[in-house]
Design a protein around this motif. Structure first.
Motif, PDB file in Angstrom:
ATOM      1  N   HIS A  56       6.486  -0.200  -4.107  1.00 37.90           N
ATOM      2  CA  HIS A  56       5.045  -0.414  -3.954  1.00 37.90           C
ATOM      3  C   HIS A  56       4.226   0.312  -5.018  1.00 37.90           C
ATOM      4  N   GLN A  57       4.659   1.514  -5.393  1.00 41.72           N
ATOM      5  CA  GLN A  57       3.899   2.267  -6.394  1.00 41.72           C
ATOM      6  C   GLN A  57       3.908   1.555  -7.740  1.00 41.72           C
ATOM      7  N   ALA A  58       5.064   0.983  -8.109  1.00 44.01           N
ATOM      8  CA  ALA A  58       5.162   0.281  -9.398  1.00 44.01           C
ATOM      9  C   ALA A  58       4.288  -0.972  -9.377  1.00 44.01           C
ATOM     10  N   VAL A  59       4.250  -1.656  -8.235  1.00 46.69           N
ATOM     11  CA  VAL A  59       3.413  -2.867  -8.125  1.00 46.69           C
ATOM     12  C   VAL A  59       1.937  -2.461  -8.240  1.00 46.69           C
ATOM     13  N   GLY A  64      -3.306  -1.966 -11.377  1.00 45.29           N
ATOM     14  CA  GLY A  64      -4.373  -1.192 -11.999  1.00 45.29           C
ATOM     15  C   GLY A  64      -4.415  -1.357 -13.501  1.00 45.29           C
ATOM     16  N   GLU A  65      -3.270  -1.622 -14.099  1.00 43.00           N
ATOM     17  CA  GLU A  65      -3.184  -1.601 -15.563  1.00 43.00           C
ATOM     18  C   GLU A  65      -3.285  -2.968 -16.235  1.00 43.00           C
ATOM     19  N   ILE A 104       1.179  -5.718   0.219  1.00 41.38           N
ATOM     20  CA  ILE A 104       1.451  -4.323  -0.161  1.00 41.38           C
ATOM     21  C   ILE A 104       0.128  -3.538  -0.186  1.00 41.38           C
ATOM     22  N   PRO A 105      -0.050  -2.579   0.729  1.00 46.34           N
ATOM     23  CA  PRO A 105      -1.329  -1.867   0.829  1.00 46.34           C
ATOM     24  C   PRO A 105      -1.774  -1.232  -0.488  1.00 46.34           C
ATOM     25  N   ALA A 106      -0.863  -0.581  -1.219  1.00 47.27           N
ATOM     26  CA  ALA A 106      -1.260   0.099  -2.456  1.00 47.27           C
ATOM     27  C   ALA A 106      -1.728  -0.908  -3.511  1.00 47.27           C
ATOM     28  N   ALA A 107      -1.157  -2.110  -3.499  1.00 41.63           N
ATOM     29  CA  ALA A 107      -1.585  -3.143  -4.450  1.00 41.63           C
ATOM     30  C   ALA A 107      -2.991  -3.619  -4.086  1.00 41.63           C
ATOM     31  N   ARG A 108      -3.268  -3.792  -2.801  1.00 43.97           N
ATOM     32  CA  ARG A 108      -4.600  -4.209  -2.348  1.00 43.97           C
ATOM     33  C   ARG A 108      -5.628  -3.164  -2.752  1.00 43.97           C
ATOM     34  N   GLN A 109      -5.262  -1.892  -2.578  1.00 47.67           N
ATOM     35  CA  GLN A 109      -6.165  -0.807  -2.917  1.00 47.67           C
ATOM     36  C   GLN A 109      -6.503  -0.844  -4.415  1.00 47.67           C
ATOM     37  N   ALA A 110      -5.464  -1.058  -5.237  1.00 48.85           N
ATOM     38  CA  ALA A 110      -5.677  -1.078  -6.692  1.00 48.85           C
ATOM     39  C   ALA A 110      -6.574  -2.251  -7.098  1.00 48.85           C
ATOM     40  N   ARG A 186      -0.003  -9.617   8.450  1.00 51.44           N
ATOM     41  CA  ARG A 186       0.214  -8.343   7.759  1.00 51.44           C
ATOM     42  C   ARG A 186      -0.728  -7.283   8.341  1.00 51.44           C
ATOM     43  N   PRO A 187      -0.276  -6.032   8.356  1.00 49.87           N
ATOM     44  CA  PRO A 187      -1.118  -4.991   8.953  1.00 49.87           C
ATOM     45  C   PRO A 187      -2.376  -4.670   8.146  1.00 49.87           C
ATOM     46  N   VAL A 188      -2.311  -4.818   6.788  1.00 49.78           N
ATOM     47  CA  VAL A 188      -3.518  -4.504   6.002  1.00 49.78           C
ATOM     48  C   VAL A 188      -4.286  -5.767   5.677  1.00 49.78           C
ATOM     49  N   SER A 189      -5.601  -5.726   5.864  1.00 51.76           N
ATOM     50  CA  SER A 189      -6.495  -6.840   5.533  1.00 51.76           C
ATOM     51  C   SER A 189      -5.917  -8.196   5.928  1.00 51.76           C
TER      52      SER A 189
END
Ligand code: DC
Length: 228
Positions: A56-59, A64-65, A104-110, A186-189
Protein backbone atom coordinates in the motif's frame (compact mmCIF):
# COMPACT_ATOMS: atom_id res chain seq x y z
CA UNK A 1 -12.54 34.34 0.59
CA UNK A 2 -15.42 31.86 0.15
CA UNK A 3 -14.48 28.66 -1.68
CA UNK A 4 -15.58 28.27 -5.28
CA UNK A 5 -18.93 26.46 -5.65
CA UNK A 6 -18.88 22.71 -6.27
CA UNK A 7 -21.45 20.40 -7.83
CA UNK A 8 -20.78 16.72 -7.06
CA UNK A 9 -22.16 13.94 -9.21
CA UNK A 10 -21.50 10.49 -7.78
CA UNK A 11 -22.68 7.03 -8.75
CA UNK A 12 -21.61 3.64 -10.07
CA UNK A 13 -19.87 3.00 -13.41
CA UNK A 14 -22.14 3.51 -16.39
CA UNK A 15 -24.68 5.64 -14.54
CA UNK A 16 -23.98 8.40 -17.06
CA UNK A 17 -21.99 10.60 -14.67
CA UNK A 18 -19.12 11.27 -17.04
CA UNK A 19 -21.20 12.52 -19.94
CA UNK A 20 -23.54 14.51 -17.67
CA UNK A 21 -20.65 16.17 -15.81
CA UNK A 22 -18.88 17.16 -19.02
CA UNK A 23 -21.97 18.92 -20.38
CA UNK A 24 -22.88 20.61 -17.08
CA UNK A 25 -19.30 21.88 -16.60
CA UNK A 26 -19.25 23.20 -20.15
CA UNK A 27 -22.61 24.98 -19.79
CA UNK A 28 -21.63 26.64 -16.53
CA UNK A 29 -18.04 27.37 -17.56
CA UNK A 30 -16.87 25.33 -14.54
CA UNK A 31 -13.77 23.15 -14.27
CA UNK A 32 -14.30 19.39 -14.42
CA UNK A 33 -12.80 16.77 -12.11
CA UNK A 34 -13.07 13.21 -13.44
CA UNK A 35 -11.85 11.54 -10.26
CA UNK A 36 -12.35 8.08 -11.77
CA UNK A 37 -9.70 9.03 -14.35
CA UNK A 38 -7.25 9.75 -11.49
CA UNK A 39 -7.87 6.26 -10.05
CA UNK A 40 -7.59 4.76 -13.52
CA UNK A 41 -4.27 6.53 -14.19
CA UNK A 42 -2.98 5.36 -10.82
CA UNK A 43 -4.05 1.80 -11.66
CA UNK A 44 -2.15 1.93 -14.96
CA UNK A 45 0.87 3.53 -13.23
CA UNK A 46 0.92 0.69 -10.68
CA UNK A 47 0.66 -1.88 -13.45
CA UNK A 48 3.44 -0.29 -15.53
CA UNK A 49 5.76 0.02 -12.54
CA UNK A 50 5.07 -3.60 -11.55
CA UNK A 51 4.17 -2.49 -8.01
CA UNK A 52 2.51 -5.15 -5.85
CA UNK A 53 -1.04 -4.06 -4.91
CA UNK A 54 -0.43 -5.48 -1.46
CA UNK A 55 2.31 -2.86 -0.96
CA UNK A 56 0.00 0.00 0.00
CA UNK A 57 2.81 2.45 0.77
CA UNK A 58 4.37 1.97 -2.67
CA UNK A 59 0.98 2.49 -4.35
CA UNK A 60 0.38 5.66 -2.29
CA UNK A 61 3.86 6.93 -3.16
CA UNK A 62 3.11 6.52 -6.86
CA UNK A 63 -0.22 8.32 -6.34
CA UNK A 64 1.58 11.31 -4.86
CA UNK A 65 4.40 11.41 -7.36
CA UNK A 66 2.88 10.60 -10.77
CA UNK A 67 2.55 13.53 -13.17
CA UNK A 68 -0.95 13.70 -14.67
CA UNK A 69 -2.04 16.09 -17.36
CA UNK A 70 -5.58 16.31 -18.71
CA UNK A 71 -6.62 17.67 -22.09
CA UNK A 72 -3.29 18.01 -23.90
CA UNK A 73 -4.45 16.07 -27.00
CA UNK A 74 -8.19 16.84 -26.82
CA UNK A 75 -10.83 16.93 -24.10
CA UNK A 76 -10.61 13.22 -23.13
CA UNK A 77 -6.85 12.91 -23.32
CA UNK A 78 -4.75 12.01 -20.28
CA UNK A 79 -0.96 11.91 -19.96
CA UNK A 80 0.87 9.91 -17.32
CA UNK A 81 4.45 11.11 -16.86
CA UNK A 82 4.29 12.53 -20.39
CA UNK A 83 2.91 9.35 -21.98
CA UNK A 84 -0.57 9.26 -23.50
CA UNK A 85 -2.69 6.77 -21.53
CA UNK A 86 -6.11 7.98 -22.73
CA UNK A 87 -7.03 4.61 -24.24
CA UNK A 88 -5.18 2.43 -21.73
CA UNK A 89 -7.15 3.81 -18.78
CA UNK A 90 -10.47 2.88 -20.45
CA UNK A 91 -9.59 -0.78 -21.07
CA UNK A 92 -10.82 -3.61 -18.80
CA UNK A 93 -7.39 -3.63 -17.18
CA UNK A 94 -7.67 0.10 -16.48
CA UNK A 95 -11.14 -0.34 -14.94
CA UNK A 96 -10.10 -3.30 -12.83
CA UNK A 97 -6.89 -1.68 -11.57
CA UNK A 98 -8.74 1.57 -10.74
CA UNK A 99 -11.22 -0.28 -8.57
CA UNK A 100 -8.39 -2.17 -6.83
CA UNK A 101 -6.22 0.88 -6.08
CA UNK A 102 -9.41 2.67 -4.98
CA UNK A 103 -9.78 0.15 -2.17
CA UNK A 104 -6.39 1.16 -0.69
CA UNK A 105 -6.84 3.83 2.03
CA UNK A 106 -3.34 5.33 1.66
CA UNK A 107 -3.85 5.69 -2.11
CA UNK A 108 -7.18 7.48 -1.55
CA UNK A 109 -5.49 9.79 0.94
CA UNK A 110 -2.72 10.64 -1.55
CA UNK A 111 -5.27 11.43 -4.28
CA UNK A 112 -7.44 13.48 -1.90
CA UNK A 113 -5.17 16.56 -1.95
CA UNK A 114 -4.83 16.41 -5.70
CA UNK A 115 -8.60 16.44 -6.06
CA UNK A 116 -9.08 19.47 -3.79
CA UNK A 117 -6.78 21.48 -6.07
CA UNK A 118 -9.40 21.29 -8.86
CA UNK A 119 -11.69 23.60 -6.84
CA UNK A 120 -11.07 26.93 -8.55
CA UNK A 121 -13.30 29.90 -9.42
CA UNK A 122 -15.76 30.14 -11.03
CA UNK A 123 -16.59 26.60 -9.85
CA UNK A 124 -16.16 22.84 -10.20
CA UNK A 125 -18.20 19.86 -11.33
CA UNK A 126 -16.77 16.77 -9.61
CA UNK A 127 -17.51 13.27 -10.93
CA UNK A 128 -16.84 10.17 -8.83
CA UNK A 129 -17.86 7.85 -6.02
CA UNK A 130 -17.13 9.89 -2.90
CA UNK A 131 -17.18 13.48 -4.16
CA UNK A 132 -20.21 14.45 -2.06
CA UNK A 133 -19.46 12.22 0.93
CA UNK A 134 -15.71 12.67 1.47
CA UNK A 135 -13.86 15.02 -0.89
CA UNK A 136 -16.31 17.96 -1.11
CA UNK A 137 -18.75 17.44 1.79
CA UNK A 138 -19.66 21.16 1.66
CA UNK A 139 -20.70 21.07 -2.03
CA UNK A 140 -23.62 23.35 -2.91
CA UNK A 141 -25.35 20.63 -4.95
CA UNK A 142 -24.91 16.85 -4.62
CA UNK A 143 -26.44 14.44 -7.07
CA UNK A 144 -26.30 10.65 -6.99
CA UNK A 145 -27.01 8.94 -10.31
CA UNK A 146 -28.05 5.30 -10.43
CA UNK A 147 -29.26 2.94 -13.14
CA UNK A 148 -29.86 -0.81 -13.33
CA UNK A 149 -26.68 -2.83 -13.79
CA UNK A 150 -28.01 -4.14 -17.14
CA UNK A 151 -28.58 -0.61 -18.47
CA UNK A 152 -25.13 0.43 -17.28
CA UNK A 153 -23.45 -2.55 -18.98
CA UNK A 154 -25.23 -1.67 -22.25
CA UNK A 155 -24.01 1.92 -22.01
CA UNK A 156 -20.43 0.86 -21.30
CA UNK A 157 -20.59 -1.54 -24.25
CA UNK A 158 -21.67 1.21 -26.65
CA UNK A 159 -19.06 3.59 -25.22
CA UNK A 160 -16.20 1.11 -25.71
CA UNK A 161 -17.27 0.04 -29.20
CA UNK A 162 -17.61 3.73 -30.11
CA UNK A 163 -13.99 4.23 -29.06
CA UNK A 164 -12.87 1.26 -31.15
CA UNK A 165 -12.20 -0.93 -28.09
CA UNK A 166 -13.40 -4.59 -28.29
CA UNK A 167 -16.06 -5.50 -25.74
CA UNK A 168 -18.26 -8.49 -24.83
CA UNK A 169 -21.53 -7.60 -23.14
CA UNK A 170 -21.84 -10.56 -20.70
CA UNK A 171 -18.24 -9.97 -19.58
CA UNK A 172 -18.94 -6.29 -19.01
CA UNK A 173 -22.02 -7.16 -16.95
CA UNK A 174 -20.04 -9.59 -14.78
CA UNK A 175 -17.18 -7.10 -14.32
CA UNK A 176 -19.59 -4.28 -13.43
CA UNK A 177 -21.24 -6.43 -10.76
CA UNK A 178 -17.84 -7.31 -9.33
CA UNK A 179 -16.72 -3.68 -9.27
CA UNK A 180 -20.03 -2.49 -7.82
CA UNK A 181 -19.57 -4.97 -4.98
CA UNK A 182 -15.95 -3.95 -4.40
CA UNK A 183 -16.67 -0.19 -4.62
CA UNK A 184 -19.67 -0.33 -2.28
CA UNK A 185 -18.32 -2.79 0.27
CA UNK A 186 -14.86 -1.33 0.84
CA UNK A 187 -14.38 0.13 4.32
CA UNK A 188 -12.95 3.46 3.10
CA UNK A 189 -15.12 5.89 1.11
CA UNK A 190 -17.56 3.22 -0.07
CA UNK A 191 -19.85 4.05 -2.96
CA UNK A 192 -23.01 5.42 -1.33
CA UNK A 193 -25.12 8.56 -1.67
CA UNK A 194 -24.37 11.49 0.65
CA UNK A 195 -27.24 12.02 3.09
CA UNK A 196 -28.00 15.35 1.44
CA UNK A 197 -27.67 14.09 -2.15
CA UNK A 198 -30.52 14.15 -4.68
CA UNK A 199 -31.04 10.62 -6.07
CA UNK A 200 -31.76 10.25 -9.78
CA UNK A 201 -32.42 6.84 -11.38
CA UNK A 202 -31.41 7.18 -15.03
CA UNK A 203 -32.33 3.65 -16.20
CA UNK A 204 -35.15 4.91 -18.43
CA UNK A 205 -33.84 8.41 -19.05
CA UNK A 206 -31.95 9.72 -22.05
CA UNK A 207 -28.77 11.68 -21.51
CA UNK A 208 -30.62 14.84 -22.55
CA UNK A 209 -33.34 14.18 -19.91
CA UNK A 210 -30.73 13.71 -17.20
CA UNK A 211 -28.89 16.90 -18.17
CA UNK A 212 -32.16 18.87 -18.17
CA UNK A 213 -33.04 17.54 -14.68
CA UNK A 214 -29.60 18.37 -13.32
CA UNK A 215 -29.79 21.88 -14.79
CA UNK A 216 -33.12 22.34 -12.95
CA UNK A 217 -31.39 21.44 -9.69
CA UNK A 218 -28.55 23.85 -10.52
CA UNK A 219 -31.11 26.60 -11.09
CA UNK A 220 -32.69 25.90 -7.70
CA UNK A 221 -29.47 25.62 -5.67
CA UNK A 222 -27.12 27.95 -7.55
CA UNK A 223 -29.42 30.49 -9.21
CA UNK A 224 -26.66 33.08 -9.54
CA UNK A 225 -24.48 30.62 -11.52
CA UNK A 226 -27.25 29.15 -13.70
CA UNK A 227 -28.44 32.56 -14.90
CA UNK A 228 -25.01 33.75 -16.10
O1 DC B 1 -15.92 6.40 -12.60
P1 DC B 1 -14.97 5.32 -13.17
O2 DC B 1 -15.70 4.13 -13.72
O3 DC B 1 -14.01 5.89 -14.16
O4 DC B 1 -14.12 4.82 -11.90
C1 DC B 1 -13.21 3.75 -12.01
C2 DC B 1 -12.91 3.14 -10.65
O5 DC B 1 -12.21 4.10 -9.83
C3 DC B 1 -14.12 2.72 -9.83
O6 DC B 1 -14.40 1.34 -10.03
C4 DC B 1 -13.73 2.99 -8.40
C5 DC B 1 -12.62 4.01 -8.49
N1 DC B 1 -13.05 5.33 -8.03
C6 DC B 1 -13.03 5.57 -6.67
O7 DC B 1 -12.73 4.67 -5.90
N2 DC B 1 -13.36 6.80 -6.20
C7 DC B 1 -13.70 7.80 -7.04
N3 DC B 1 -14.00 9.01 -6.55
C8 DC B 1 -13.74 7.56 -8.43
C9 DC B 1 -13.41 6.31 -8.90
Amino acid sequence: MASAPVITIDGPSGSGKGAVCAVIAERLGFALLDSGALYRVLGIAVHKAGVDLANHQAVAKLAGEMAIEFGRNGPDSVQLNGEDVSLAIRTDLGSDMASRVGAIPAARQALHERQLAFRQPPGLVADGRDMGTVVFPDAQLKIYLTASVEARAQRRYKQLIGKGIDAILPDLLRDLKERDARDSQRPVSPLKPAEDAILLDTTDMTLENVIARVMEFVQQRLPQVASQ
